[in-house]
Design a protein around this motif. Sequence first.
Motif, PDB file in Angstrom:
ATOM      1  N   ALA A 179       0.851  -1.207   0.000  1.00 10.35           N
ATOM      2  CA  ALA A 179       0.000   0.000   0.000  1.00 10.35           C
ATOM      3  C   ALA A 179       0.881   1.249   0.000  1.00 10.35           C
ATOM      4  O   ALA A 179       1.984   1.250   0.535  1.00 10.35           O
ATOM      5  CB  ALA A 179      -0.891   0.000   1.232  1.00 10.35           C
ATOM      6  N   GLN A 180       0.369   2.295  -0.625  1.00 13.13           N
ATOM      7  CA  GLN A 180       1.102   3.564  -0.670  1.00 13.13           C
ATOM      8  C   GLN A 180       0.112   4.713  -0.554  1.00 13.13           C
ATOM      9  O   GLN A 180      -1.064   4.551  -0.901  1.00 13.13           O
ATOM     10  CB  GLN A 180       1.867   3.675  -1.974  1.00 13.13           C
ATOM     11  CG  GLN A 180       0.992   3.568  -3.201  1.00 13.13           C
ATOM     12  CD  GLN A 180       1.783   3.764  -4.488  1.00 13.13           C
ATOM     13  OE1 GLN A 180       1.948   4.869  -4.957  1.00 13.13           O
ATOM     14  NE2 GLN A 180       2.263   2.667  -5.040  1.00 13.13           N
ATOM     15  N   PRO A 181       0.553   5.885  -0.075  1.00 10.41           N
ATOM     16  CA  PRO A 181      -0.360   7.035  -0.052  1.00 10.41           C
ATOM     17  C   PRO A 181      -0.771   7.359  -1.488  1.00 10.41           C
ATOM     18  O   PRO A 181       0.009   7.104  -2.417  1.00 10.41           O
ATOM     19  CB  PRO A 181       0.483   8.167   0.529  1.00 10.41           C
ATOM     20  CG  PRO A 181       1.737   7.557   1.029  1.00 10.41           C
ATOM     21  CD  PRO A 181       1.900   6.223   0.392  1.00 10.41           C
ATOM     22  N   PRO A 182      -1.975   7.926  -1.681  1.00  8.18           N
ATOM     23  CA  PRO A 182      -2.475   8.100  -3.052  1.00  8.18           C
ATOM     24  C   PRO A 182      -1.990   9.364  -3.749  1.00  8.18           C
ATOM     25  O   PRO A 182      -2.644   9.849  -4.660  1.00  8.18           O
ATOM     26  CB  PRO A 182      -3.989   8.119  -2.858  1.00  8.18           C
ATOM     27  CG  PRO A 182      -4.169   8.676  -1.497  1.00  8.18           C
ATOM     28  CD  PRO A 182      -2.989   8.254  -0.674  1.00  8.18           C
ATOM     29  N   ASN A 183      -0.845   9.905  -3.330  1.00  5.95           N
ATOM     30  CA  ASN A 183      -0.386  11.181  -3.897  1.00  5.95           C
ATOM     31  C   ASN A 183      -0.123  11.123  -5.396  1.00  5.95           C
ATOM     32  O   ASN A 183      -0.224  12.125  -6.086  1.00  5.95           O
ATOM     33  CB  ASN A 183       0.864  11.661  -3.167  1.00  5.95           C
ATOM     34  CG  ASN A 183       0.562  11.952  -1.722  1.00  5.95           C
ATOM     35  OD1 ASN A 183      -0.412  12.626  -1.414  1.00  5.95           O
ATOM     36  ND2 ASN A 183       1.351  11.409  -0.823  1.00  5.95           N
ATOM     37  N   GLU A 227       8.282  -0.464  -5.528  1.00  6.27           N
ATOM     38  CA  GLU A 227       8.887   0.307  -4.440  1.00  6.27           C
ATOM     39  C   GLU A 227       9.287   1.705  -4.903  1.00  6.27           C
ATOM     40  O   GLU A 227       9.260   2.657  -4.125  1.00  6.27           O
ATOM     41  CB  GLU A 227      10.064  -0.466  -3.837  1.00  6.27           C
ATOM     42  CG  GLU A 227       9.521  -1.676  -3.108  1.00  6.27           C
ATOM     43  CD  GLU A 227      10.537  -2.438  -2.297  1.00  6.27           C
ATOM     44  OE1 GLU A 227      10.105  -3.213  -1.440  1.00  6.27           O
ATOM     45  OE2 GLU A 227      11.753  -2.288  -2.525  1.00  6.27           O
ATOM     46  N   HIS A 228       9.628   1.830  -6.171  1.00  7.39           N
ATOM     47  CA  HIS A 228       9.920   3.152  -6.732  1.00  7.39           C
ATOM     48  C   HIS A 228       8.669   4.042  -6.612  1.00  7.39           C
ATOM     49  O   HIS A 228       8.726   5.179  -6.153  1.00  7.39           O
ATOM     50  CB  HIS A 228      10.332   3.009  -8.201  1.00  7.39           C
ATOM     51  CG  HIS A 228      10.487   4.318  -8.893  1.00  7.39           C
ATOM     52  ND1 HIS A 228      11.701   4.984  -8.961  1.00  7.39           N
ATOM     53  CD2 HIS A 228       9.591   5.124  -9.510  1.00  7.39           C
ATOM     54  CE1 HIS A 228      11.530   6.124  -9.594  1.00  7.39           C
ATOM     55  NE2 HIS A 228      10.261   6.237  -9.942  1.00  7.39           N
ATOM     56  N   SER A 233       5.610   8.432  -4.171  1.00  5.76           N
ATOM     57  CA  SER A 233       4.311   8.843  -3.649  1.00  5.76           C
ATOM     58  C   SER A 233       4.473   9.397  -2.227  1.00  5.76           C
ATOM     59  O   SER A 233       3.878  10.421  -1.873  1.00  5.76           O
ATOM     60  CB  SER A 233       3.353   7.646  -3.663  1.00  5.76           C
ATOM     61  OG  SER A 233       2.086   8.060  -3.298  1.00  5.76           O
ATOM     62  N   CYS A 234       5.297   8.729  -1.428  1.00  4.03           N
ATOM     63  CA  CYS A 234       5.559   9.217  -0.056  1.00  4.03           C
ATOM     64  C   CYS A 234       6.280  10.567  -0.111  1.00  4.03           C
ATOM     65  O   CYS A 234       5.939  11.496   0.632  1.00  4.03           O
ATOM     66  CB  CYS A 234       6.417   8.224   0.726  1.00  4.03           C
ATOM     67  SG  CYS A 234       5.561   6.693   1.112  1.00  4.03           S
ATOM     68  N   ARG A 266       7.234   7.542 -13.638  1.00  2.00           N
ATOM     69  CA  ARG A 266       7.804   6.273 -14.129  1.00  2.00           C
ATOM     70  C   ARG A 266       6.795   5.117 -14.034  1.00  2.00           C
ATOM     71  O   ARG A 266       6.619   4.357 -14.990  1.00  2.00           O
ATOM     72  CB  ARG A 266       9.067   5.925 -13.329  1.00  2.00           C
ATOM     73  CG  ARG A 266       9.772   4.722 -13.911  1.00  2.00           C
ATOM     74  CD  ARG A 266      11.058   4.394 -13.170  1.00  2.00           C
ATOM     75  NE  ARG A 266      11.221   2.944 -13.172  1.00  2.00           N
ATOM     76  CZ  ARG A 266      11.885   2.264 -12.271  1.00  2.00           C
ATOM     77  NH1 ARG A 266      12.493   2.876 -11.282  1.00  2.00           N
ATOM     78  NH2 ARG A 266      11.950   0.952 -12.353  1.00  2.00           N
ATOM     79  N   ALA A 267       6.119   5.015 -12.892  1.00  2.00           N
ATOM     80  CA  ALA A 267       5.182   3.893 -12.737  1.00  2.00           C
ATOM     81  C   ALA A 267       3.991   4.048 -13.682  1.00  2.00           C
ATOM     82  O   ALA A 267       3.545   3.083 -14.302  1.00  2.00           O
ATOM     83  CB  ALA A 267       4.708   3.802 -11.288  1.00  2.00           C
ATOM     84  N   ALA A 268       3.498   5.304 -13.812  1.00  2.00           N
ATOM     85  CA  ALA A 268       2.343   5.531 -14.695  1.00  2.00           C
ATOM     86  C   ALA A 268       2.704   5.214 -16.142  1.00  2.00           C
ATOM     87  O   ALA A 268       1.858   4.749 -16.916  1.00  2.00           O
ATOM     88  CB  ALA A 268       1.878   6.976 -14.568  1.00  2.00           C
TER      89      ALA A 268
END
Length: 280
Positions: A179-183, A227-228, A233-234, A266-268
């Motif tokens: 899970a990650q913050p939705p920023n 993880e990137h 996002s954090c 990068r992830a998008a």
Amino acid sequence: MLGALRDACLRAGVEIVTSAEVIGATPRGELRFANGETQRADLAVGADGIWSKVRETLGLELLHEQTLEGALRTMIPARPGDFAPEDTGKYIENWNGTRRLLITPVTQEHTYLALTCPSTDTAARNTRVDKSLWKASFPAWSHLIDRIGDEVSWGVYSTIKCKAWSSGRSVILGDAAHAQPPNLGQGGGMAMQNGLALATALQDVAAPQEIPDALERWERQERDIVEHCQKWSCLYGEVTFLPDEVRTTVIRSAMAHPWVAGQVFRAANHQPTGASVLFG
Ligand SMILES: Cc1cc2nc3c(=O)[nH]c(=O)nc-3n(C[C@H](O)[C@H](O)[C@H](O)COP(=O)(O)OP(=O)(O)OC[C@H]3O[C@@H](n4cnc5c(N)ncnc54)[C@H](O)[C@@H]3O)c2cc1C
């Protein structure tokens, strides 16, 4: 989206059972249920979110951190003329102090709003949205805020890190694992990308005893991008508590640098493992 996923499951011959609470899993591919039943499969998948019982009982968790910031989220009806022509169809992020209004056009009929603030901002986080208060913070968007319904949901954000995403023939997926913050708006995207990558990693497995190795290969390949995304996002969330004028300068100048923009997106922009099989 849930409807589309359900329909895809049904087409693939999946049996869907609801109201079945999982209380744990074992490395033997077993899921234990609150009604006392245990189900065993070649592979057990725990996609059971941030409070994952599967993660907990497999002993995989390293870190579960909750942010101070959270969000009220809702869909409102869309109307012609809601946006200036140059903003039509765009995702718009507005800040005022530690309050943020995120506007995402979804369809011709619906617009998604996220109203974010620290948990300590009790007036702003009220799930019976104080429209006058939010309109005072974002007067330019009063016409959208006026359309918010009586009661909306409030949620804080979690960051979850695990020492491994699987144990034997049980695996965790999505928020349960990372899970990650939705920023960056990528948590759900990463959950689905990683699910597709998992399916791809398993497609050539000939026998159940090969599954643990396939799971390790999957995790080695996918951890970097996941993880990137989580890290950036954090990092993006760190600007929340900067003064307005500093935040604007920091975001504008950082995003103007191609390297930073490349990291943030990068992830998008990542081509998910297995996408070429699905989409050519
Ligand atoms: C405020 C906020 C805004 C967000 N915005 C975005 C965004 O814009 N874009 C984006 O991509 N992502 C966003 N996300 C993240 C996104 O919602 C999650 O990453 C995504 O929902 C994770 O999907 P999941 O299937 O792994 O977990 P979940 O969606 O949490 O699903 C877990 C499921 O497991 C069930 N479950 C839980 N425990 C048990 C149990 N013991 N037994 C049986 N079932 C169980 C739950 O009922 C639930 O149905 C946002 C998150 C938050 C909090």
